[in-house]
Design a protein around this motif. Structure first.
Motif, PDB file in Angstrom:
ATOM      1  N   LYS A  75       0.819  -1.225   0.000  1.00  0.00           N
ATOM      2  CA  LYS A  75       0.000   0.000   0.000  1.00  0.00           C
ATOM      3  C   LYS A  75       0.848   1.268   0.000  1.00  0.00           C
ATOM      4  O   LYS A  75       0.350   2.341  -0.287  1.00  0.00           O
ATOM      5  CB  LYS A  75      -0.999  -0.007   1.152  1.00  0.00           C
ATOM      6  CG  LYS A  75      -0.441   0.282   2.508  1.00  0.00           C
ATOM      7  CD  LYS A  75      -1.527   0.150   3.553  1.00  0.00           C
ATOM      8  CE  LYS A  75      -1.736   1.385   4.327  1.00  0.00           C
ATOM      9  NZ  LYS A  75      -2.765   1.285   5.334  1.00  0.00           N
ATOM     10  N   TYR A  76       2.153   1.171   0.302  1.00  0.00           N
ATOM     11  CA  TYR A  76       3.033   2.343   0.286  1.00  0.00           C
ATOM     12  C   TYR A  76       3.814   2.465  -1.020  1.00  0.00           C
ATOM     13  O   TYR A  76       4.600   3.379  -1.197  1.00  0.00           O
ATOM     14  CB  TYR A  76       3.998   2.303   1.476  1.00  0.00           C
ATOM     15  CG  TYR A  76       3.250   2.363   2.777  1.00  0.00           C
ATOM     16  CD1 TYR A  76       2.613   3.531   3.172  1.00  0.00           C
ATOM     17  CD2 TYR A  76       3.124   1.249   3.583  1.00  0.00           C
ATOM     18  CE1 TYR A  76       1.880   3.584   4.346  1.00  0.00           C
ATOM     19  CE2 TYR A  76       2.405   1.296   4.765  1.00  0.00           C
ATOM     20  CZ  TYR A  76       1.784   2.462   5.134  1.00  0.00           C
ATOM     21  OH  TYR A  76       1.057   2.518   6.288  1.00  0.00           O
ATOM     22  N   GLU A  77       3.579   1.539  -1.934  1.00  0.00           N
ATOM     23  CA  GLU A  77       4.297   1.515  -3.200  1.00  0.00           C
ATOM     24  C   GLU A  77       3.355   1.948  -4.312  1.00  0.00           C
ATOM     25  O   GLU A  77       2.186   1.574  -4.331  1.00  0.00           O
ATOM     26  CB  GLU A  77       4.776   0.084  -3.437  1.00  0.00           C
ATOM     27  CG  GLU A  77       5.603  -0.118  -4.656  1.00  0.00           C
ATOM     28  CD  GLU A  77       6.060  -1.566  -4.783  1.00  0.00           C
ATOM     29  OE1 GLU A  77       6.861  -1.821  -5.681  1.00  0.00           O
ATOM     30  OE2 GLU A  77       5.623  -2.435  -4.007  1.00  0.00           O
ATOM     31  N   ARG A  78       3.863   2.733  -5.229  1.00  0.00           N
ATOM     32  CA  ARG A  78       3.057   3.090  -6.389  1.00  0.00           C
ATOM     33  C   ARG A  78       2.909   1.877  -7.291  1.00  0.00           C
ATOM     34  O   ARG A  78       3.740   0.977  -7.285  1.00  0.00           O
ATOM     35  CB  ARG A  78       3.743   4.212  -7.164  1.00  0.00           C
ATOM     36  CG  ARG A  78       3.688   5.501  -6.416  1.00  0.00           C
ATOM     37  CD  ARG A  78       3.950   6.672  -7.325  1.00  0.00           C
ATOM     38  NE  ARG A  78       3.847   7.870  -6.520  1.00  0.00           N
ATOM     39  CZ  ARG A  78       4.674   8.884  -6.614  1.00  0.00           C
ATOM     40  NH1 ARG A  78       5.655   8.879  -7.488  1.00  0.00           N
ATOM     41  NH2 ARG A  78       4.516   9.927  -5.847  1.00  0.00           N
ATOM     42  N   ARG A  79       1.842   1.896  -8.076  1.00  0.00           N
ATOM     43  CA  ARG A  79       1.661   0.807  -9.034  1.00  0.00           C
ATOM     44  C   ARG A  79       2.847   0.796  -9.997  1.00  0.00           C
ATOM     45  O   ARG A  79       3.336   1.848 -10.409  1.00  0.00           O
ATOM     46  CB  ARG A  79       0.361   0.987  -9.811  1.00  0.00           C
ATOM     47  CG  ARG A  79      -0.882   0.789  -8.984  1.00  0.00           C
ATOM     48  CD  ARG A  79      -2.169   0.781  -9.828  1.00  0.00           C
ATOM     49  NE  ARG A  79      -2.070   1.360 -11.144  1.00  0.00           N
ATOM     50  CZ  ARG A  79      -2.469   2.601 -11.464  1.00  0.00           C
ATOM     51  NH1 ARG A  79      -3.003   3.391 -10.558  1.00  0.00           N
ATOM     52  NH2 ARG A  79      -2.351   3.043 -12.703  1.00  0.00           N
TER      53      ARG A  79
END
Length: 165
Positions: A75-79
């Motif tokens: 959830k803290y990583e961009r797609r």
């Protein structure tokens, strides 16, 4: 103990890259109350969680997000298909304790799935979480929750009597 948040910056994490300066223009004095209004997906919840993690030093829950992701984006990583995707991310919080300035950096390595925290104290850069000892009684999760409010839960904090509405 006087604790003041002066602002924060995020790069390479979910939401958008942003720099928020809460200081009055031309000063190092933050406004009394700050309210951030962003579109859905703009990073409000992420910023809220990371501000609390910087103040409390509790980054274990951030690391757990990688374990929950099972190799997919946390959830803290961009797609990964996002044009601004990066293998690393950073969240920086600028805060003062009794007029001494500190900076907490949370660094995300999305590839290695690790999270680290660094402290820039008046005495220099230190690995890990190192607020002033005099501030520790005020940096527990329950106390921090009292002054870092989540707008998503505002209805719980403020009850409007239907007769008054």
């Amino acid at each position: 103990m006087e604790i003041k948040i002066h602002g924060w910056e995020s790069k390479g994490i979910s939401g958008v890259d942003m720099k928020i300066d809460l200081n009055k223009p031309g000063t190092k004095t933050p406004t009394k109350i700050g309210m951030i209004w962003l579109d859905s997906g703009g990073g409000k919840t992420t910023s809220h969680e990371l501000i609390k993690a910087c103040l409390t030093g509790k980054i274990e829950t951030l690391e757990e997000e990688y374990k929950k992701s099972n190799g997919k984006s946390s959830k803290y990583e961009r797609r990964k298909d996002d044009d601004s995707y990066a293998e690393t991310g950073k969240f920086t919080l600028d805060v003062s304790f009794d007029k001494e300035f500190y900076q907490f950096d949370i660094k995300f390595d999305h590839k290695a799935e690790t999270v680290d925290i660094m402290t820039h104290a008046p005495s220099g850069l230190k690995e890990g979480y190192h607020p002033p000892l005099s501030a520790l009684p005020y940096l527990g999760s329950k106390f921090v929750d009292l002054f870092i409010l989540d707008g998503e839960h505002a209805k719980k904090a403020i009850q409007i009597d239907s007769d008054m509405a």
